[in-house]
Design an enzyme around this catalytic site. Structure first.
Site, PDB file in Angstrom:
ATOM      1  N   HIS A   1       0.760  -1.296   0.015  1.00 23.30           N
ATOM      2  CA  HIS A   1      -0.037  -0.030  -0.081  1.00 23.30           C
ATOM      3  C   HIS A   1       0.730   1.317   0.032  1.00 23.30           C
ATOM      4  O   HIS A   1       0.383   2.338   0.458  1.00 23.30           O
ATOM      5  CB  HIS A   1      -0.950   0.182   1.241  1.00 23.30           C
ATOM      6  CG  HIS A   1      -1.882  -1.155   1.234  1.00 23.30           C
ATOM      7  ND1 HIS A   1      -3.295  -0.972   0.415  1.00 23.30           N
ATOM      8  CD2 HIS A   1      -1.812  -2.376   1.584  1.00 23.30           C
ATOM      9  CE1 HIS A   1      -3.865  -2.296   0.816  1.00 23.30           C
ATOM     10  NE2 HIS A   1      -3.041  -2.902   1.365  1.00 23.30           N
TER      11      HIS A   1
ATOM     12  N   ASN B   1     -10.325  -3.188   1.780  1.00 25.38           N
ATOM     13  CA  ASN B   1     -10.064  -3.052   0.512  1.00 25.38           C
ATOM     14  C   ASN B   1     -11.112  -2.699  -0.316  1.00 25.38           C
ATOM     15  O   ASN B   1     -12.363  -2.496   0.179  1.00 25.38           O
ATOM     16  CB  ASN B   1      -9.298  -4.447  -0.362  1.00 25.38           C
ATOM     17  CG  ASN B   1      -8.136  -4.450   0.277  1.00 25.38           C
ATOM     18  OD1 ASN B   1      -7.155  -3.657   0.502  1.00 25.38           O
ATOM     19  ND2 ASN B   1      -7.459  -5.734   0.316  1.00 25.38           N
TER      20      ASN B   1
END
Length: 495
Positions: free
Chosen positions: A54, A127
């Protein structure tokens, strides 16, 4: 506009910001030019360690507003009144790419929300997909290694990716999501978000239910096709970042509606599959979406590094009325996420403004690099003590969690009752995707698998094709045809 004095970090005014002190106009530089050293030394340290996953992301502040009463499920104060507003910070991200990668890459998207509640900060770290590639955290380092770079060539390797996926059929459901157009969303505003894991809610009567969190975009779903995403990678690798900033700056504030799915404890014990398996979704027919509230993003941080780069989210951070579950991946993230932040930005990462609880904080943590909050002053740094009145509030105690077993062992994550990796991917292909979506899915998979190289190429392809066939015969045949692999269709139908 009045001018302000230029100073060092110590607040000392100085005059020469662009010219270094030297011995003569063309002579060597002098060691005593402290400003030169301060600028270069700080410049050398401007980067903190990049997130392992990320790394590429953007974020914004906003508000969450309760629209429906869910007090029968939870006593969490964030939900205790219809109309109540709570400040939030949301960070979007891609998963596998480095900080300088394109944000239109085919990749899941992180959807991490920090709710600044009066009972502390609640981090919902999910997510844009309700599932994930694996269901046991022991496999996470291996999985991420395959999404990064080959140790010899230092390039992304389709061979590594598909080798891992073909050897781990539990990944098939998420692979199908990733290879569909959902793997290339049109920026961050036009995608749903999910808590992904199973969490629990506890009400005022200490009754527990299990929940899934959903955030549905009010902007409507919009995705790039593979060709469009590849084209945008070259035109603007920061497309998603720029899209969010421009929208909010123009007053076009993106919104999402929060829903929950609810399963009671008895249902969780008797359900036909493990409801805590992160590779599975719960049927919305059996567990319908219950509306909770709306989230709006309306403020871009004034400084990206201060708030977005230093933001730290951890699934460990739940507040009273919201709890964990036996979800194995969640259990692993409870440990790994705070540990990652302590490594990346230090032991006192929760004292940084973006991570700091805006309400009362009382504990006995002291010292460490960058202690910004007065370090407790002269107050005791130990408990119990005779000098302060800080005590545990037992009203926040959770009900005991009943264990299914008192036998500790290494259980097969794919053992009996845990090994159906194909039903839900098949449903996703047949019932969720449109004809056009199916066409794109097959094309994207064929394109991605065509990059598999080396002596094990056909072994990997055939192993992965078996997974696609088990999910849906038509899907497997279409992919095999695209790859130029000859398959006996009648044999597959009777296999």
């Amino acid at each position: 506009m009045s001018t302000e004095k230029l100073t060092t970090a110590s607040g000392i005014p100085y005059t020469h910001h662009e010219d270094s002190m030297s011995a003569g106009a063309r002579g060597p530089l002098l060691l005593q030019d402290y400003i030169l050293h301060e600028k270069l030394a700080h410049f050398n340290r401007e980067r903190i360690p990049e997130r392992v996953v990320h790394a590429k992301g953007t974020g914004a502040y906003g508000t969450f507003t309760v629209t429906h009463d869910v007090s029968k499920f939870t006593r969490a104060k964030i939900f205790n009144a219809v109309g109540k507003q709570t400040r939030v910070f949301l960070r979007f991200s891609t998963v596998g790419g480095e900080k300088g990668s394109a944000d239109t890459e085919r990749d899941p998207r992180g959807f991490a929300i920090k709710f600044y509640t009066e009972d502390g900060n609640w981090d919902l770290v999910g997510n844009n997909t309700p599932i994930f590639f694996i269901k046991d955290p022991k496999k996470f380092p291996d999985f991420i290694h395959t999404q990064k770079r080959d140790p010899r060539t230092n390039t992304k390797s389709p061979t590594m990716m598909w080798d891992f996926w073909s050897l781990n059929p539990e990944s098939l459901h998420q692979v199908m999501f990733l290879m569909s157009d959902r793997g290339t969303p049109y920026g961050y505003r036009h995608m749903h978000g999910f808590g992904s894991h199973t969490f629990s809610m506890i009400n005022a009567s200490n009754e527990r239910v299990y929940v899934k969190f959903h955030f549905r975009t009010a902007q409507g779903i919009k995705n790039f096709t593979n060709d469009e995403a590849v084209k945008m990678k070259g035109e603007d690798p920061d497309f998603a970042q720029r899209d969010l900033v421009r929208a909010i700056d123009a007053g076009n504030f993106p919104k999402w509606t929060m829903y929950i799915q609810v399963m009671d404890e008895q249902q969780s014990k008797t359900y036909r599959f493990n409801p805590f398996d992160l590779t599975k979704t719960w049927s919305q027919k059996e567990f319908p979406l219950i509306e909770v509230g709306t989230m709006e993003l309306n403020e871009i941080p004034a400084n990206y590094f201060a708030d977005v780069e230093q933001a730290a989210f951890a699934p460990a951070h739940v507040v009273d009325g919201i709890g964990y579950s036996p979800d194995r991946m969640l259990q692993g993230r409870i440990l790994s996420y705070p540990d990652a932040h302590r490594h990346r930005i230090g032991a006192n990462f929760e004292q940084l403004p973006v991570n700091r609880c805006p309400y009362m904080v009382n504990n006995y943590q002291r010292d460490g690099a960058m202690a910004l909050n007065g370090n407790g002053g002269s107050a005791p740094n130990y408990f119990p003590n005779s000098f302060d009145n800080i005590r545990p509030d037992l009203s926040y105690k959770e009900p005991a969690l009943e264990m299914d077993s008192n036998i500790a062992d290494w259980y097969d994550r794919n053992g009996p009752g845990e090994d159906d990796h194909y039903s839900q991917p098949g449903i996703f292909y047949r019932e969720v995707l449109s004809a056009e979506d199916k066409k794109h899915l097959v094309s994207n998979i064929v394109g991605a698998m065509s990059g598999i190289e080396g002596p094990k190429r056909m072994e990997i392809i055939n192993r992965q094709l078996c997974h696609f066939f088990r999910a849906d015969i038509g899907l497997g045949m279409a992919i095999a045809q695209g790859l130029g692999v000859t398959i006996d269709e009648n044999a597959m139908k009777h296999s």
